[in-house]
Design an enzyme around this catalytic site. Structure first.
Site, PDB file in Angstrom:
ATOM      1  N   PHE A   1       2.053   8.313  -1.548  1.00  0.00           N
ATOM      2  CA  PHE A   1       1.277   7.097  -1.335  1.00  0.00           C
ATOM      3  C   PHE A   1      -0.200   7.368  -1.543  1.00  0.00           C
ATOM      4  O   PHE A   1      -1.006   6.522  -1.331  1.00  0.00           O
ATOM      5  CB  PHE A   1       1.514   6.545   0.073  1.00  0.00           C
TER       6      PHE A   1
ATOM      7  N   TRP B   1       0.838  -1.200   0.000  1.00  0.00           N
ATOM      8  CA  TRP B   1       0.000   0.000   0.000  1.00  0.00           C
ATOM      9  C   TRP B   1       0.877   1.256   0.000  1.00  0.00           C
ATOM     10  O   TRP B   1       0.543   2.272  -0.616  1.00  0.00           O
ATOM     11  CB  TRP B   1      -0.893   0.006   1.255  1.00  0.00           C
ATOM     12  N   HIS B   2       2.034   1.171   0.686  1.00  0.00           N
ATOM     13  CA  HIS B   2       2.890   2.347   0.792  1.00  0.00           C
ATOM     14  C   HIS B   2       3.541   2.730  -0.531  1.00  0.00           C
ATOM     15  O   HIS B   2       3.856   3.896  -0.754  1.00  0.00           O
ATOM     16  CB  HIS B   2       3.975   2.124   1.844  1.00  0.00           C
ATOM     17  N   GLY B   3       3.782   1.766  -1.395  1.00  0.00           N
ATOM     18  CA  GLY B   3       4.401   2.123  -2.658  1.00  0.00           C
ATOM     19  C   GLY B   3       4.544   0.920  -3.568  1.00  0.00           C
ATOM     20  O   GLY B   3       4.631  -0.214  -3.102  1.00  0.00           O
TER      21      GLY B   3
END
Length: 546
Positions: free
Chosen positions: A546, A398-400
């Site tokens: 993000f 989800w962060h990247g």
């Protein structure tokens, strides 16, 4: 538009002035327009996406609960999303010139329509999608009470994840598959998308998706007013980097009249001041030193990596929690309470405690909408470990869209499993509970720092290279890392002392106990640090990507 800019200061002064003058219902309309201006400041094309997502989930929420829409509830989202496609994707506004002296509107009609096929494609696709949705509507209403809510929820979740996957992960997965095929000697010819990642899409997608899931779980009643829901999705203080609010918490605050209170406003002003101190005085000061090591193409020493990673540990905390403080402060001044997103995370003694203190809105989202539906800890110990790993790997992704974020999530999952397995076995005999607590905090802080190395690294090759140096070159103290500016060198100890006192009192409002002269001196120190930090090169908030 970023919080620590003159643009935002002017923007917020205008918004707040209008907010004080307008009656409640017009306050919300004005906040919605302001939120779209705030978001469109980066790129007006982003507005089409957020309006598309809003319209889709507004209709889905009502279809899940009510099973039908009024004519207005069908017509309004349909028209809004078509108008958004036309206004923010199709029309080329650079062909329109407005002159104020004298007031004159000049339109170059030959250039106002796009010459790119993709712009026309978005408009035509939107028209087709809206027509199809309205044609399918009678069939949806005829589904039985069991099938219809589930079908509408699946549509909502797939739509949101589809948008997120298209803009954020398409190129990542294509690139990964291409690399795998190349490793076997073949030369694939895949098509990559040339699209920009919309700011904050992960945040508002998760927030909007939780709305329809909560309605399906019968934990929330859908709003019947499109513009109220649009404000919930786009409320500008928390739009681009959270906290990821739940509709059950934020929506009632937006739909009921708010009364501005002096105490709430002063607390908001302090949060803004403290957030700017973290961001401007510390995070931006440290960024240059961190970047010098992590972006270098030359050799670095063991000490360079240790120091740069320690500084990044401070930078990412000050950057993200600073943003959250400002967001919560701005919302408080408008009479809205946003959830706490950070609670002294570096005082954590275990992995599970860390995730109860760091990015709380995301960790609770993952717990409620992923970990528990997977089975949580209800299906035995082995399944609990598997669920923890799945949750954290997806949380990392989800962060990247990069493999180092996947490995960071994997690392966090392993820590959670290890700490769960070793629960109550980590204390050292002969040490008092206090010293055991101090040692546990220190040890977990070291583990956290290595996690940030995985997070910050520019590639997997850099992860391997830096890890090898950390293991084999211990004692190489040749420093090449640039020194942070004075605001960072002075501000960091101030922050550490502040948080030690806050941890000791276990009260975020502990400073209110101080005498006025002490509080005044504290505010003056923060202001001085911020003014010193203004000379630092401004850095984009890390979590905007993000």
């Amino acid at each position: 538009m970023i919080f620590n800019s003159i643009d935002f200061l002017i923007f917020f002064v205008i918004v707040y002035s209008l907010y004080c003058l307008l009656p409640f219902r017009w306050q919300n309309r004005m906040l919605l327009v302001a939120s779209y201006i705030f978001y469109g400041w980066w790129d007006v094309r982003f507005l089409f996406l957020i309006i598309l997502s809003t319209s889709f989930d507004f209709s889905s929420g009502l279809m899940i609960k009510e099973g039908r829409l009024t004519n207005q509830q069908r017509l309004l989202p349909s028209m809004v999303v078509i108008m958004a496609a036309l206004a923010f994707i199709t029309i080329r506004w650079e062909a329109v010139e407005l002159s104020l002296h004298p007031l004159k509107l000049s339109i170059q009609w030959g250039q106002i329509l796009p010459n790119q096929l993709s712009s026309w494609g978005v408009l035509i696709s939107t028209l087709v999608a809206v027509i199809l949705a309205n044609c399918l509507y009678p069939r949806l209403t005829r589904l039985n009470l069991t099938t219809r809510p589930k079908f509408c929820l699946i549509l909502s979740v797939c739509g949101n994840l589809g948008l997120l996957g298209f803009f954020k992960y398409f190129n990542f997965f294509i690139g990964s598959i291409s690399s795998i095929i190349q490793s076997f000697g073949a030369e694939p010819d895949f098509v990559y998308l040339h699209v920009i990642l919309p700011v904050g899409i992960s945040f508002y997608t998760f927030q909007s998706m939780s709305y329809t899931i909560d309605i399906y779980r019968q934990k929330l009643e859908p709003t019947k007013h499109f513009f109220d829901f649009a404000l919930l999705v786009s409320f500008f203080p928390q739009l681009v980097a959270g906290p990821i609010e739940r509709a059950s918490h934020l929506l009632p605050q937006l739909t009921k009249p708010r009364h501005l209170q002096f105490e709430q406003s002063t607390r908001g002003l302090f949060l803004i001041l403290f957030g700017l101190f973290k961001k401007v005085a510390i995070a931006d000061s440290i960024a240059k030193s961190v970047n010098a090591i992590y972006n270098t193409r030359g050799s670095v020493s063991w000490a360079d990596i240790v120091l740069a990673t320690l500084l990044f540990t401070a930078q990412i905390y000050c950057d993200f929690s600073g943003y959250t403080d400002i967001a919560r402060g701005v919302a408080k001044i408008l009479g809205v309470e946003l959830m706490t997103n950070f609670n002294l995370p570096y005082f954590s003694k275990t992995a599970s405690e860390f995730w109860q203190r760091w990015h709380i809105s995301l960790s609770t989202w993952l717990r409620d909408y992923l970990y528990i539906p997977l089975g949580g800890n209800r299906k035995g110990e082995l399944r609990t470990y598997i669920n923890l790993m799945i949750t954290m790997i997806l949380g990392g992704l989800w962060h990247g869209a990069a493999w180092n974020f996947v490995f960071w999530g994997l690392y966090q999952g392993i820590l959670l499993c290890l700490y769960r397995y070793l629960e109550n076995k980590l204390s050292i005999k002969g040490f008092s509970p206090f010293w055991n607590s101090v040692l546990a905090t220190f040890f977990f802080f070291i583990l956290t720092c290595y996690g940030w190395l995985l997070f910050r690294a520019n590639s997997l090759e850099q992860v391997v290279s830096f890890t090898t140096i950390l293991i084999t070159n211990v004692g190489d103290f040749n420093l090449s890392i640039p020194k942070p500016s004075l605001s960072g060198l002075l501000g960091l100890p101030v922050l550490i002392i502040y948080e030690i006192i806050e941890n000791y009192f276990n009260n975020t409002h502990f400073y209110l106990r101080f005498r006025p002269v002490v509080k005044g001196a504290f505010y003056a120190i923060l202001m001085t640090m911020i003014l010193m930090g203004v000379s630092n090169e401004p850095q984009q908030f890390i979590y905007f990507q993000f």
